[in-house]
Design a protein around this motif. Structure first.
Motif, mmCIF file in Angstrom:
data_model
loop_
_atom_site.group_PDB
_atom_site.id
_atom_site.type_symbol
_atom_site.label_atom_id
_atom_site.label_comp_id
_atom_site.label_asym_id
_atom_site.label_seq_id
_atom_site.Cartn_x
_atom_site.Cartn_y
_atom_site.Cartn_z
ATOM 1 N N GLY A 34 -30.889 -74.078 -7.805
ATOM 2 C CA GLY A 34 -31.131 -72.749 -7.246
ATOM 3 C C GLY A 34 -30.093 -71.708 -7.643
ATOM 4 O O GLY A 34 -30.431 -70.563 -7.963
ATOM 5 N N ASN A 35 -28.813 -72.098 -7.651
ATOM 6 C CA ASN A 35 -27.769 -71.140 -7.997
ATOM 7 C C ASN A 35 -27.785 -70.757 -9.476
ATOM 8 O O ASN A 35 -27.206 -69.745 -9.867
ATOM 9 C CB ASN A 35 -26.395 -71.704 -7.610
ATOM 10 C CG ASN A 35 -26.183 -73.108 -8.112
ATOM 11 O OD1 ASN A 35 -26.990 -73.999 -7.826
ATOM 12 N ND2 ASN A 35 -25.149 -73.334 -8.875
ATOM 13 N N LYS A 95 -37.957 -64.666 -2.332
ATOM 14 C CA LYS A 95 -37.762 -63.973 -1.053
ATOM 15 C C LYS A 95 -36.390 -64.237 -0.445
ATOM 16 O O LYS A 95 -35.848 -63.389 0.259
ATOM 17 C CB LYS A 95 -38.888 -64.337 -0.082
ATOM 18 C CG LYS A 95 -40.170 -63.615 -0.480
ATOM 19 C CD LYS A 95 -41.375 -63.996 0.325
ATOM 20 C CE LYS A 95 -42.569 -63.169 -0.131
ATOM 21 N NZ LYS A 95 -43.848 -63.760 0.297
ATOM 22 N N VAL A 96 -35.824 -65.416 -0.710
ATOM 23 C CA VAL A 96 -34.461 -65.682 -0.248
ATOM 24 C C VAL A 96 -33.489 -64.779 -1.007
ATOM 25 O O VAL A 96 -32.560 -64.209 -0.414
ATOM 26 C CB VAL A 96 -34.081 -67.167 -0.443
ATOM 27 C CG1 VAL A 96 -32.583 -67.374 -0.281
ATOM 28 C CG2 VAL A 96 -34.836 -68.043 0.549
ATOM 29 N N ALA A 97 -33.705 -64.616 -2.306
ATOM 30 C CA ALA A 97 -32.831 -63.738 -3.100
ATOM 31 C C ALA A 97 -32.932 -62.301 -2.600
ATOM 32 O O ALA A 97 -31.919 -61.623 -2.410
ATOM 33 C CB ALA A 97 -33.196 -63.823 -4.581
ATOM 34 N N THR A 114 -32.479 -64.954 6.057
ATOM 35 C CA THR A 114 -31.336 -64.053 6.226
ATOM 36 C C THR A 114 -31.610 -62.960 7.255
ATOM 37 O O THR A 114 -30.676 -62.391 7.803
ATOM 38 C CB THR A 114 -30.959 -63.374 4.896
ATOM 39 O OG1 THR A 114 -32.155 -62.872 4.298
ATOM 40 C CG2 THR A 114 -30.293 -64.364 3.964
ATOM 41 N N THR A 131 -29.525 -66.940 -10.400
ATOM 42 C CA THR A 131 -28.706 -65.723 -10.466
ATOM 43 C C THR A 131 -27.544 -65.858 -11.448
ATOM 44 O O THR A 131 -27.026 -64.863 -11.918
ATOM 45 C CB THR A 131 -28.124 -65.356 -9.083
ATOM 46 O OG1 THR A 131 -27.544 -66.524 -8.528
ATOM 47 C CG2 THR A 131 -29.212 -64.828 -8.168
ATOM 48 N N GLY A 142 -33.861 -61.312 0.375
ATOM 49 C CA GLY A 142 -33.293 -61.250 1.721
ATOM 50 C C GLY A 142 -31.773 -61.273 1.704
ATOM 51 O O GLY A 142 -31.120 -60.537 2.444
ATOM 52 N N THR A 143 -31.200 -62.109 0.840
ATOM 53 C CA THR A 143 -29.744 -62.204 0.757
ATOM 54 C C THR A 143 -29.157 -60.901 0.230
ATOM 55 O O THR A 143 -28.122 -60.429 0.698
ATOM 56 C CB THR A 143 -29.336 -63.378 -0.152
ATOM 57 O OG1 THR A 143 -29.980 -64.565 0.314
ATOM 58 C CG2 THR A 143 -27.839 -63.598 -0.133
ATOM 59 N N SER A 144 -29.834 -60.311 -0.730
ATOM 60 C CA SER A 144 -29.385 -59.041 -1.292
ATOM 61 C C SER A 144 -29.411 -57.954 -0.214
ATOM 62 O O SER A 144 -28.480 -57.155 -0.086
ATOM 63 C CB SER A 144 -30.309 -58.698 -2.463
ATOM 64 O OG SER A 144 -29.893 -57.546 -3.106
ATOM 65 N N ARG A 145 -30.474 -57.953 0.582
ATOM 66 C CA ARG A 145 -30.591 -56.985 1.677
ATOM 67 C C ARG A 145 -29.489 -57.205 2.713
ATOM 68 O O ARG A 145 -28.880 -56.257 3.211
ATOM 69 C CB ARG A 145 -31.977 -57.132 2.335
ATOM 70 C CG ARG A 145 -32.503 -55.846 2.939
ATOM 71 C CD ARG A 145 -33.950 -56.004 3.409
ATOM 72 N NE ARG A 145 -34.828 -56.353 2.306
ATOM 73 C CZ ARG A 145 -35.825 -57.238 2.357
ATOM 74 N NH1 ARG A 145 -36.072 -57.897 3.472
ATOM 75 N NH2 ARG A 145 -36.566 -57.475 1.307
ATOM 76 N N LEU A 146 -29.213 -58.472 3.022
ATOM 77 C CA LEU A 146 -28.173 -58.798 4.000
ATOM 78 C C LEU A 146 -26.814 -58.301 3.527
ATOM 79 O O LEU A 146 -26.044 -57.712 4.288
ATOM 80 C CB LEU A 146 -28.120 -60.325 4.206
ATOM 81 C CG LEU A 146 -27.117 -60.834 5.236
ATOM 82 C CD1 LEU A 146 -27.572 -60.479 6.644
ATOM 83 C CD2 LEU A 146 -26.922 -62.344 5.112
ATOM 84 N N ASN A 198 -41.820 -68.750 -4.727
ATOM 85 C CA ASN A 198 -42.016 -67.691 -3.747
ATOM 86 C C ASN A 198 -40.864 -67.663 -2.745
ATOM 87 O O ASN A 198 -40.330 -66.600 -2.410
ATOM 88 C CB ASN A 198 -43.358 -67.903 -3.026
ATOM 89 C CG ASN A 198 -43.742 -66.726 -2.154
ATOM 90 O OD1 ASN A 198 -43.268 -66.611 -1.041
ATOM 91 N ND2 ASN A 198 -44.571 -65.834 -2.662
ATOM 92 N N VAL A 199 -40.470 -68.851 -2.272
ATOM 93 C CA VAL A 199 -39.345 -68.924 -1.334
ATOM 94 C C VAL A 199 -38.068 -68.437 -2.012
ATOM 95 O O VAL A 199 -37.306 -67.634 -1.451
ATOM 96 C CB VAL A 199 -39.169 -70.361 -0.798
ATOM 97 C CG1 VAL A 199 -37.851 -70.503 -0.047
ATOM 98 C CG2 VAL A 199 -40.339 -70.735 0.120
ATOM 99 N N ALA A 200 -37.829 -68.882 -3.250
ATOM 100 C CA ALA A 200 -36.604 -68.495 -3.968
ATOM 101 C C ALA A 200 -36.526 -66.975 -4.129
ATOM 102 O O ALA A 200 -35.487 -66.360 -3.863
ATOM 103 C CB ALA A 200 -36.548 -69.176 -5.332
ATOM 104 N N LYS A 209 -29.168 -72.787 -2.249
ATOM 105 C CA LYS A 209 -28.440 -72.480 -3.485
ATOM 106 C C LYS A 209 -28.793 -71.101 -4.039
ATOM 107 O O LYS A 209 -27.957 -70.462 -4.675
ATOM 108 C CB LYS A 209 -28.677 -73.578 -4.518
ATOM 109 C CG LYS A 209 -27.872 -74.822 -4.149
ATOM 110 C CD LYS A 209 -28.123 -76.001 -5.039
ATOM 111 C CE LYS A 209 -27.242 -77.166 -4.576
ATOM 112 N NZ LYS A 209 -27.693 -78.442 -5.123
ATOM 113 N N THR A 225 -42.037 -73.084 -4.181
ATOM 114 C CA THR A 225 -40.590 -72.964 -4.331
ATOM 115 C C THR A 225 -40.212 -71.606 -4.909
ATOM 116 O O THR A 225 -39.251 -70.972 -4.457
ATOM 117 C CB THR A 225 -40.071 -74.084 -5.249
ATOM 118 O OG1 THR A 225 -40.605 -75.330 -4.808
ATOM 119 C CG2 THR A 225 -38.566 -74.160 -5.227
#
Lengths: 349, 349
Positions: free
Chosen positions: A217-218, A240-242, B221, A221, A244-248, A236-238, B240, A234
């Motif tokens: 996963g890492n 949206k997690v990216a 997040t 980026t 969301g993390t960027s927004r956070l 789609n989740v990846a 990750k 996977t």
């Protein structure tokens, strides 16, 4: 570019349509020499937006319809009831050959369903995949599938690798992209069976890309590979997690800059540099998700985009048509077929 | 806390062991009244670190071994050949009942394998899950499985929900945590079959948590739910991707602050506030991944952590033991069993 490219445009899809659609087309047309737009939608709302945009008006044609796909239409409903909508007619224009690609900021599920039904998959390709680019430490990487297929077998994954690499050659301009298969790294876990089989097939093949093996996963980026291949769940989740993390992180950064007078003053001084940071993670730059594997280019613009974002999606569509994405995929598929896709797959199954 | 808690510690696991292990224990012991540590490892290296740490020395006992699990040992190899290693002996101390939990910053696969074999799963629990917290807009959320199980069925997911909620009650101190099942949102996609079945079972159950239904990647997040349940493949990728995106953003931010004299000056002024930002995303705060569902608490500290990070993992272990994680899981499982786990599952299968 050489020959003229015609793009069908859903004039009514997206939160700020049709304004941002027309604004976006007016931005995008400056980058391309020989492009034409067929704009489907409400003439009474679109025509006034053309005033003062004579250069766009000269290469655009408005086709009137007062129907539009709604945000809450289910895909099956859209297929049955929205054939004459701005999205439905735009897709039909690609099917009939009047246009070579479509761009819409409307309902994703409806666009995917209409595109699949009307354009059908390229012969040999099992399933289309949703593909886009994401920001990385080294620039941008192509990631697919972002949500078109929940369950994927090894053949799907191998075809995603081929299609994603063809996309990267055009959109990233990399002659021989590197490709990684997304997996997990714990020692105990060896990944899904389909992943292992796909890796074996990709290692054995002689393709216009370099398969580097499994990534984690890492690595997305980090930009470890130009293309990241995974199943639609996977991916789609990846994605949206990216997001969301960027927004956070942005939220935390904003709080930090409001934290005391020194921080506020520091922000004023660093404001220009912070705008540069914002530009690097600006989602508008990465706008334009493509359904790869269809007989025709179908691009989804994010529904909340403004004109600049919509223009980016239009650019993706024009570039993919002009550089013959479909031809590249067919060529690679035939080459891969000869290289043993059927054989390897037959032994694997 | 009331009664004494004994934690077995792998003194030799982690990049900076044993220094950061002993340093971490010395930080962690200040938070707990009645804790004891059994430290396994090289006496000649550990004993000198105890000098000047009389309060730690008073509650710690060093058990010598000159063996250690290596970073590149495969789990099966570790099980066969490293029984007398610092990790192996620490796990054995939990099995024998001398300690109630173990903390190690060593090889993850080896720790998982040794913990599973020695501690075994709580009766009724199908599979242990790897669980940790992640930063959110609202604070922290519990996410599992982070990589112990690639393929999960609906029973596994339901048990992860139960175990994750018990973990959240202890670690986040929330009496009735909210729980979401990670899924994808595209209209065309209805998610995996196991997800749909698990959702039905969780909706029907009367549990000490509130099941809110399906959530998406960006909800992690956003802090939409206190507990996020997913399979180990998706969870590992999500974790990750979040780490990678956070690293990318930090890198972009550093570049932005170096971009010109104004930005540099701005940074000097905002430095204090930026330290606050760093603290909020500091991975040391979220250190300590737990293998939930075993007869004993097993906590993995990230291998690259310093003493502060290791202390966080030790705190997790002490809190889970002191608040009787195992008892809570057993109680919930029995309650859920009565509530229809077997029944619903029987009809579902």
């Amino acid at each position: 570019m050489g020959q003229e490219v015609t793009i069908a445009v859903d004039g009514m899809g997206g939160d700020q349509a049709p304004d941002m659609v027309i604004g976006g087309l007016d931005i995008a047309r400056r980058r391309h020499d020989d492009v034409r737009f067929l704009i489907f939608g409400d003439q009474d709302r679109i025509a006034p937006l053309m005033r003062g945009r004579s250069e766009l008006a000269a290469i655009a044609e408005i086709r009137h319809t007062d129907q539009a796909v709604r945000a809450d239409d289910k895909p099956s409903q859209a297929l049955r009831q929205r054939r004459d909508s701005s999205m439905g007619l735009a897709v039909a224009a690609v099917k009939s050959g009047e246009a070579s690609g479509i761009v819409s900021a409307g309902n994703s599920g409806a666009l995917m369903a209409m595109s699949k039904l009307a354009l059908r998959t390229i012969p040999g390709i099992g399933r289309p995949a949703m593909c886009a680019t994401m920001p990385t430490s080294r620039g941008r990487s192509v990631v697919l599938d972002l949500g078109a297929n929940v369950d994927c077998d090894e053949r799907n994954l191998v075809q995603f690798a081929m299609m994603g690499a063809a996309f990267a050659r055009i959109i990233l301009g990399i002659a021989r992209p590197t490709v990684g298969l997304l997996n997990v790294g714990e020692e105990e876990i060896k990944g899904h069976e389909a992943l292992r089989l796909a890796a074996g097939m990709l290692r054995a093949a002689d393709m216009p890309f370099e398969f580097v093996g499994f990534i984690e996963g890492n690595d997305i980026t980090a930009g470890t590979t130009d293309v990241v291949v995974t199943d639609g769940f996977t991916g789609n989740v990846a994605l949206k997690v990216a997001e969301g993390t960027s927004r956070l992180y942005t939220e935390f950064l904003r709080h930090a800059f409001q934290n005391g007078i020194l921080a506020k003053l520091g922000y004023l001084l660093a404001r220009g540099a912070m705008a540069g940071l914002r530009d690097r993670v600006d989602p508008r730059l990465y706008n334009g998700a493509v359904f790869l594997g269809l007989n025709g280019v179908s691009v989804k613009s994010h529904g909340g985009m403004d004109a600049v974002g919509f223009a980016a999606a239009v650019n993706v569509a024009v570039d993919l048509v002009a550089d013959n994405l479909k031809g590249k995929i067919i060529e690679d598929y035939q080459r891969f077929g000869d290289g043993g896709l059927d054989e390897v797959s037959a032994t694997a199954l």
